[in-house]
Write an enzyme that holds these catalytic residues in place. Structure first.
Site, PDB file in Angstrom:
ATOM      1  N   GLY A 169      -0.592   0.294   9.752  1.00 43.25           N
ATOM      2  CA  GLY A 169      -0.745  -1.159   9.577  1.00 43.25           C
ATOM      3  C   GLY A 169       0.300  -1.930  10.366  1.00 43.25           C
ATOM      4  O   GLY A 169       0.011  -2.971  10.963  1.00 43.25           O
ATOM      5  N   GLU A 198      -4.772  -3.964   4.311  1.00 42.90           N
ATOM      6  CA  GLU A 198      -4.795  -3.313   2.990  1.00 42.90           C
ATOM      7  C   GLU A 198      -4.124  -1.967   3.154  1.00 42.90           C
ATOM      8  O   GLU A 198      -4.722  -1.029   3.675  1.00 42.90           O
ATOM      9  CB  GLU A 198      -6.243  -3.131   2.511  1.00 42.90           C
ATOM     10  CG  GLU A 198      -6.994  -4.426   2.263  1.00 42.90           C
ATOM     11  CD  GLU A 198      -6.563  -5.140   0.990  1.00 42.90           C
ATOM     12  OE1 GLU A 198      -5.608  -4.675   0.325  1.00 42.90           O
ATOM     13  OE2 GLU A 198      -7.164  -6.169   0.667  1.00 42.90           O
ATOM     14  N   CYS A 235      -5.930   4.182  -2.885  1.00 38.53           N
ATOM     15  CA  CYS A 235      -4.790   3.291  -2.651  1.00 38.53           C
ATOM     16  C   CYS A 235      -4.213   2.793  -3.963  1.00 38.53           C
ATOM     17  O   CYS A 235      -3.015   2.867  -4.184  1.00 38.53           O
ATOM     18  CB  CYS A 235      -5.212   2.131  -1.768  1.00 38.53           C
ATOM     19  SG  CYS A 235      -6.697   1.311  -2.347  1.00 38.53           S
TER      20      CYS A 235
END
Ligand code: NAD
Length: 468
Positions: A229, A246, A280
């Site tokens: 990310g 996310e 997650c």
């Protein structure tokens, strides 16, 4: 052999080269996916850009109807895609596995289709009229992980399309087949170029990185690790791309002293071990008050012993293997380290292949890697606390902030403590129970932006303020 093509501009594109996709339960080759070149990515982005004006200009109710039809199509093909997910991802067909994932994909698609972002009038008086319009961004690039491949793809694709954007999606190299097939199926209902898919194992080019920097993409919605990310954010900066990130989590659950261990054991277990912990917003650290620590450990061990693990394509399994060797090695390292410093209550030693038994570890020091790092696998540290302030401080002592939970018979007290946890979502007496109408996303290094509901849909748009 399940060999699938990419869908670019409505055409099936085989690609110059392919890569093999393996079944984590057996190591056998399930099928092959095309290995995209940068030219394939350019073609997909060009197709999406060409389709964009027509798709964006559709009357809103027609786009809503088209998205609702996509939800129906997912339902028609649910069993076929669920089997593909099991073969390449490893999760079981039943329990909280691939049929459950397809149910989620369909539910999210249907709900997203029903959402809208009508124009708002924020002033209309003698001084003038001011309108607020949501407009699509253009081409949305979607980059997805391997844990819930189709459900997460739908979380990206449906709001982007519903808001009037066109999409280029790139799934994980570990689980590309279910996304290739899903996109091909959805394309039977869409104009060419509205939804495109490219796959890559990054040998010819890092397609994800190229999407982050691509001039023709207006927004990236990325679900994956914090490390990747960060790279996406860096790559996106020069073109000022819109981002939804996310990322990883290290969710804490806090059990207050008034709980009944036997009553909460099943909820705690699935909060942590859904999809083998490869989720997650799974519970990754469990803080239990000293007065019931041992009883909660016993209840969790007893429940865990009832959960069947095996090849997910065999009906009746509730857990499968870890998806890939890299993830397996990470879990094995964290557990081996924890076994030196803590007490292994269950599991601990790897089984055959990529199967790793459900592992529960107590008595670890606060800085144990199994507590501090995201394990993303079937190993849960159980940590004793004496004072709830100590538990809240420990829960918040993390760079991550995706989810959290508080367990108590006193819902008001649990809610008060829940509000003090630094995370994007927090649950009382359950963990990780997301739904399509409730915004979801992280704080701190778990990312930014929200998915689901009107807030998630709005993130697929630009706001335009019109002073009439
Ligand atoms: P990952 O970051 O390794 O890969 C994610 C995707 O990024 C893959 O498609 C990969 O090919 C692609 N990629 C690789 N290099 C890239 C680059 N330089 N630029 C752009 N894309 C690149 O993650 P993973 O191992 O597939 O997934 C597990 C992680 O995802 C865990 O940390 C988990 O917590 C997180 N996750 C978060 C959420 C959430 O909603 N917050 C949901 C699911 C998974």
């Amino acid at each position: 052999m399940l060999d699938f093509s990419m869908t670019i501009g409505g055409r099936q594109v085989a690609g110059r080269d392919v890569f093999a996709v393996h079944n984590p339960a057996s190591g056998a080759v399930v099928g092959h996916a095309p290995n995209a070149t940068l030219a394939d990515l350019d073609a997909a982005v060009a197709a999406a850009r060409a389709a964009f004006p027509g798709w964006a200009a559709l009357p809103d109710d027609q786009r809503a109807a088209a998205c609702a039809a996509l939800a129906g199509k997912l339902g028609e093909h649910a069993e076929e895609i669920a089997r593909l997910i099991t073969l390449e991802q490893g999760k079981p067909l039943g329990a909280l596995g691939s049929r459950f994932e397809m149910g989620g994909a369909q539910a999210w698609a249907g709900h997203t289709a029903s959402l809208s972002l009508p124009m708002a009038v924020i002033q209309d008086d003698s001084a003038g009229r001011i309108e607020l319009h949501h407009k699509p961004i253009g081409v949305v690039g979607s980059i997805t992980p391997w844990n819930w491949p189709v459900m997460i793809a739908i979380w990206h694709i449906l709001p982007a399309l519903r808001a009037g954007n066109c999409v280029v999606i790139k799934p994980s190299p570990y689980t590309p087949l279910s996304t290739l097939r899903t996109v091909a199926i959805l394309n039977t209902l869409l104009p060419p170029g509205v939804l495109n898919v490219v796959t890559s194992d990054d040998r010819l080019a890092n397609i994800g990185a190229a999407m982050a920097t691509h001039e023709g993409i207006g927004k990236i919605v990325f679900t994956g690790s914090c490390a990747t990310g960060t790279r996406v954010m860096q790559g996106a900066a020069p073109t000022m791309k819109r981002l939804t990130l996310e990322l990883g989590g290290n969710d804490a659950g806090i059990v207050l002293p008034d709980c009944d261990p036997a009553a909460i054991a099943e909820g705690l277990f699935w909060g942590a071990f859904i999809n083998n912990g490869q989720t997650c917003a799974a519970m990754k650290r469990l803080y239990v008050h000293d007065s019931l620590h041992d009883a909660v450990c016993d209840a969790l061990v007893a429940y865990a012993r009832t959960v069947p693990m095996g090849d997910g394509i065999v009906e009746g399994m509730a857990l499968g293997p870890i998806n890939n060797r890299m993830q397996f090695d990470k879990v094995a390292r964290l557990v081996a380290d924890a076994a030196r410093d803590g007490t292994v209550l269950l599991g601990g030693a790897p089984d055959d292949g990529l199967f790793f038994p459900v592992t529960l570890v107590a008595d670890l020091p606060a800085d144990a890697p199994l507590i501090v790092e995201e394990q993303f696998g079937p190993a849960l540290p159980i940590i004793r606390y004496h004072d709830v302030e100590e538990a809240v401080a420990a829960a918040n002592d993390s760079d991550n902030g995706l989810g959290g939970s508080v367990w108590s018979r006193d819902a008001d007290r649990a809610r008060d403590i829940a509000l003090r946890l630094d995370c994007g979502s927090v649950w009382v007496n359950r963990h990780g129970a997301i739904q399509p109408n409730a915004p979801f996303g992280g704080v701190k290094r778990s990312g930014f932006g929200r998915e689901f509901g009107e807030q998630g849909l709005a993130e697929m748009t630009e706001l335009q303020t019109v002073f009439c």
